[in-house]
Scaffold this motif. Structure first.
Motif, mmCIF file in Angstrom:
data_model
loop_
_atom_site.group_PDB
_atom_site.id
_atom_site.type_symbol
_atom_site.label_atom_id
_atom_site.label_comp_id
_atom_site.label_asym_id
_atom_site.label_seq_id
_atom_site.Cartn_x
_atom_site.Cartn_y
_atom_site.Cartn_z
ATOM 1 N N SER A 43 0.845 -1.189 0.000
ATOM 2 C CA SER A 43 0.000 0.000 0.000
ATOM 3 C C SER A 43 0.878 1.236 0.000
ATOM 4 O O SER A 43 2.013 1.206 0.430
ATOM 5 C CB SER A 43 -0.884 0.007 1.237
ATOM 6 O OG SER A 43 -0.079 -0.063 2.381
ATOM 7 N N SER A 202 -14.141 -1.663 2.829
ATOM 8 C CA SER A 202 -13.850 -2.336 1.555
ATOM 9 C C SER A 202 -14.643 -3.635 1.470
ATOM 10 O O SER A 202 -15.358 -4.005 2.406
ATOM 11 C CB SER A 202 -12.359 -2.655 1.473
ATOM 12 O OG SER A 202 -12.050 -3.707 2.379
ATOM 13 N N SER A 203 -14.479 -4.355 0.378
ATOM 14 C CA SER A 203 -15.094 -5.684 0.275
ATOM 15 C C SER A 203 -14.660 -6.568 1.430
ATOM 16 O O SER A 203 -15.449 -7.338 1.971
ATOM 17 C CB SER A 203 -14.675 -6.367 -1.033
ATOM 18 O OG SER A 203 -15.482 -5.951 -2.103
ATOM 19 N N THR A 205 -13.730 -5.711 4.445
ATOM 20 C CA THR A 205 -14.177 -5.343 5.791
ATOM 21 C C THR A 205 -15.661 -5.643 6.010
ATOM 22 O O THR A 205 -16.155 -5.523 7.121
ATOM 23 C CB THR A 205 -13.922 -3.840 6.108
ATOM 24 O OG1 THR A 205 -14.752 -3.031 5.285
ATOM 25 C CG2 THR A 205 -12.467 -3.460 5.905
ATOM 26 N N GLN A 239 -15.120 -4.126 -10.326
ATOM 27 C CA GLN A 239 -15.039 -3.251 -9.156
ATOM 28 C C GLN A 239 -13.661 -2.612 -9.145
ATOM 29 O O GLN A 239 -12.652 -3.314 -9.154
ATOM 30 C CB GLN A 239 -15.241 -4.093 -7.881
ATOM 31 C CG GLN A 239 -15.003 -3.342 -6.578
ATOM 32 C CD GLN A 239 -15.356 -4.195 -5.365
ATOM 33 O OE1 GLN A 239 -16.500 -4.600 -5.197
ATOM 34 N NE2 GLN A 239 -14.377 -4.509 -4.534
ATOM 35 N N TRP A 241 -11.213 -0.486 -6.933
ATOM 36 C CA TRP A 241 -11.071 -0.095 -5.529
ATOM 37 C C TRP A 241 -9.881 0.854 -5.365
ATOM 38 O O TRP A 241 -8.761 0.468 -5.660
ATOM 39 C CB TRP A 241 -10.912 -1.334 -4.636
ATOM 40 C CG TRP A 241 -10.620 -1.020 -3.207
ATOM 41 C CD1 TRP A 241 -9.490 -1.319 -2.506
ATOM 42 C CD2 TRP A 241 -11.489 -0.323 -2.280
ATOM 43 N NE1 TRP A 241 -9.590 -0.852 -1.221
ATOM 44 C CE2 TRP A 241 -10.805 -0.240 -1.051
ATOM 45 C CE3 TRP A 241 -12.772 0.241 -2.389
ATOM 46 C CZ2 TRP A 241 -11.363 0.392 0.067
ATOM 47 C CZ3 TRP A 241 -13.323 0.860 -1.273
ATOM 48 C CH2 TRP A 241 -12.608 0.926 -0.065
ATOM 49 N N LEU A 242 -10.151 2.062 -4.982
ATOM 50 C CA LEU A 242 -9.190 3.155 -4.768
ATOM 51 C C LEU A 242 -8.716 3.756 -6.097
ATOM 52 O O LEU A 242 -8.747 3.103 -7.142
ATOM 53 C CB LEU A 242 -7.986 2.708 -3.918
ATOM 54 C CG LEU A 242 -8.342 2.126 -2.536
ATOM 55 C CD1 LEU A 242 -7.068 1.735 -1.790
ATOM 56 C CD2 LEU A 242 -9.184 3.088 -1.698
ATOM 57 N N ASP A 250 -13.645 6.863 -3.121
ATOM 58 C CA ASP A 250 -13.137 5.823 -2.219
ATOM 59 C C ASP A 250 -14.306 5.204 -1.455
ATOM 60 O O ASP A 250 -14.246 5.020 -0.241
ATOM 61 C CB ASP A 250 -12.145 6.418 -1.208
ATOM 62 C CG ASP A 250 -10.826 6.807 -1.864
ATOM 63 O OD1 ASP A 250 -10.568 6.367 -3.001
ATOM 64 O OD2 ASP A 250 -10.057 7.538 -1.225
ATOM 65 N N LEU A 252 -16.987 1.987 -1.596
ATOM 66 C CA LEU A 252 -17.087 0.670 -2.229
ATOM 67 C C LEU A 252 -18.262 0.589 -3.203
ATOM 68 O O LEU A 252 -19.400 0.862 -2.837
ATOM 69 C CB LEU A 252 -17.239 -0.395 -1.130
ATOM 70 C CG LEU A 252 -17.378 -1.844 -1.598
ATOM 71 C CD1 LEU A 252 -16.132 -2.298 -2.343
ATOM 72 C CD2 LEU A 252 -17.659 -2.757 -0.400
ATOM 73 N N HIS A 344 -10.274 -10.716 -0.651
ATOM 74 C CA HIS A 344 -10.213 -9.273 -0.402
ATOM 75 C C HIS A 344 -9.727 -8.983 1.019
ATOM 76 O O HIS A 344 -8.904 -8.080 1.225
ATOM 77 C CB HIS A 344 -11.593 -8.637 -0.607
ATOM 78 C CG HIS A 344 -11.939 -8.369 -2.043
ATOM 79 N ND1 HIS A 344 -11.243 -7.478 -2.819
ATOM 80 C CD2 HIS A 344 -12.916 -8.877 -2.835
ATOM 81 C CE1 HIS A 344 -11.779 -7.445 -4.040
ATOM 82 N NE2 HIS A 344 -12.793 -8.277 -4.077
ATOM 83 N N ALA A 349 -7.612 -3.646 2.887
ATOM 84 C CA ALA A 349 -8.390 -2.524 2.350
ATOM 85 C C ALA A 349 -7.491 -1.422 1.805
ATOM 86 O O ALA A 349 -7.951 -0.555 1.059
ATOM 87 C CB ALA A 349 -9.302 -1.954 3.436
ATOM 88 N N ASP A 350 -6.199 -1.419 2.159
ATOM 89 C CA ASP A 350 -5.319 -0.342 1.707
ATOM 90 C C ASP A 350 -4.646 -0.635 0.365
ATOM 91 O O ASP A 350 -3.880 0.186 -0.140
ATOM 92 C CB ASP A 350 -4.260 -0.034 2.780
ATOM 93 C CG ASP A 350 -3.535 -1.281 3.252
ATOM 94 O OD1 ASP A 350 -3.931 -2.401 2.836
ATOM 95 O OD2 ASP A 350 -2.585 -1.155 4.032
#
Ligand SMILES: [Zn+2]
Length: 440
Positions: A43, A202-203, A205, A239, A241-242, A250, A252, A344, A349-350
């Motif tokens: 990350s 995120s997916s 979490t 999808q 992501w970020l 940011d 989801l 995921h 998530a980072d």
């Protein structure tokens, strides 16, 4: 070219100095992993985390829970009830606060493939039920105000300026009822109890149950988009992501885009599949198993480290004999979701990533399994790649496997991934476990 499962080394070679050379058995993409580059953190934190303001959990972006009228009219929402998850469709503005949407499906404000594209090129007309809903929504004063606001936003942003007549607005409106580019938005922007802006939801979490609802809601949307448009053989599902992965918020979300082709990559794979129906077993999962690249599995799906991808990639394959995700049983979809969720969660998530769905186009005569790739959007060496068409990855498939396996053990210990997932050596030999092939 003859293929011997055990001895085929052309896809994956480790050289004496540790360089790993990969060739994708599906696309032919060439990738090298150079030793010593893989230990860097995945990350990148561009800035120090900032504390969250009072309303940040619900008001941060236009996908947030408090801004439900900032998106075009909702097509469907997934809600929790005493009876389990339910889908509510075609709500009007005054109904939005009556339930809590865990996931909402709305048309994209700016479509990649527009409604107009289908109308002008194919003579497409939206289904009667959707047209009736559009008329109903326009007849509701709150509905009309909402959809006109959205139409004004779009016209302004596209440089068309301020619309002068109602007819100009009405021209844009059908795109928000009959279009083929939808967004699925999760409720949370940040995780529950978040205190700073690094704690994005995120997916990974989501709980396994929430992720299961996310996936089955997406599968429902996929089915609906395919049914609504007789000219599309394929709806692209992805999808981002970020922002390094192309996300504009940011927050989801997934996207679905109906297209009038199958895509170049699919065409290439289909020609290989016609020559070898067992392609996805032999070159996807069996090959991974023979090289200890199976990361995890459950009864419904298997997660492997991918070979020959431009970015480090893991792939979830459905074991189901049913190719179409929307025809699979709830248990099959949930099992697939559990492994994707685990991938995921173990990625973190980072880490910016793309999730790309693949499945059999509706007009294809040969069977093909449902599978999803998760690509980690780490930086690469552009100049070298431009000149050689050889991509340099910082992580080999073995590095990817090792990171995920150790994180999966930890997450299981913390109770954060679904039950029934077998990790690494707990997996059985994955030989022809994908039952899409009717010859098995
Ligand atoms: Zn948001």
């Amino acid at each position: 070219m003859p293929y011997a499962a055990h001895s085929a080394s052309r896809w994956l070679t480790t050289m004496a100095d540790g360089t790993v050379k990969q060739v994708s058995p599906f696309s032919g993409t060439q990738v090298w992993t150079v030793p010593g580059r893989g230990n860097r953190p995945l990350s990148h934190h561009p800035k120090e985390p900032e504390p969250l303001g009072e309303s940040a959990l619900t008001h941060t972006c236009n996908f947030c829970e408090a801004k439900q009228l900032a998106t075009p009219p909702e097509k469907a929402r997934a809600v929790r009830t005493e009876r389990g998850w339910e889908i509510l469709r075609n709500l009007h503005p005054d109904q939005l606060a009556q339930t809590r949407a865990e996931f909402r499906r709305v048309p994209n404000l700016f479509e990649i493939v527009s409604y107009d594209y289908w109308v002008r090129n194919y003579g497409y007309q939206m289904p009667e039920a959707q047209r009736a809903h559009m008329e109903d929504y326009l007849a509701d004063p709150a509905g009309r105000e909402h959809v006109y606001d959205i139409a004004r936003t779009r016209l302004r942003a596209s440089g068309a300026g301020e619309p002068e007549t109602e007819d100009e607005l009405l021209e844009v409106v059908p795109a928000y009822f009959g279009g083929g580019h939808d967004v699925i938005i999760a409720r949370r922007h940040f995780i529950d109890g978040a205190v700073d802006d690094s704690q994005l939801a995120s997916s990974g979490t989501l709980t396994p149950d929430e992720h299961g609802a996310f996936i089955s809601f997406t599968v429902d949307a996929l089915r609906e988009l395919l049914e609504a448009n007789p000219y599309t053989p394929y709806v692209v599902v992805f999808q981002n992501w970020l922002s390094p992965a192309g996300a504009s918020f940011d927050h989801l979300h997934k996207q679905l885009v109906a297209i009038d082709e199958r895509g170049v990559q699919a065409d290439l794979e289909i020609s290989k599949l016609r020559r070898n129906l067992n392609l996805y077993n032999e070159w996807g999962v069996n090959y991974a198993s023979y090289h200890n690249l199976v990361i995890a599995e459950n009864d419904e799906a298997v997660l492997v480290a991918g070979i020959g991808h431009r970015y480090p990639t893991v792939s979830v394959y459905s074991k189901s004999a049913t190719c179409e995700p929307w025809k699979q049983t709830a248990e099959e979809v949930r099992g697939f979701s559990d492994l994707l969720h685990a991938a995921h969660a173990a990625t973190g998530a980072d880490v910016a990533c793309n999730e790309e769905w693949h499945y059999r186009p509706v007009d294809l005569d040969v069977p093909m399994p449902w599978r999803v790739n998760v690509k980690w959007r780490l930086s690469t060496v552009a100049g070298f790649e431009g000149g050689t068409k050889i991509y340099v990855n910082t992580l080999s498939p073995f590095d990817v496997r090792d990171r995920l396996v150790s994180n999966l053990y930890r997450l299981r210990g913390e109770g954060r991934i679904a039950d029934g997932i077998r990790i690494a050596q707990e997996c059985g030999p994955a030989r022809n476990v994908l039952k899409y092939n009717p010859l098995l």
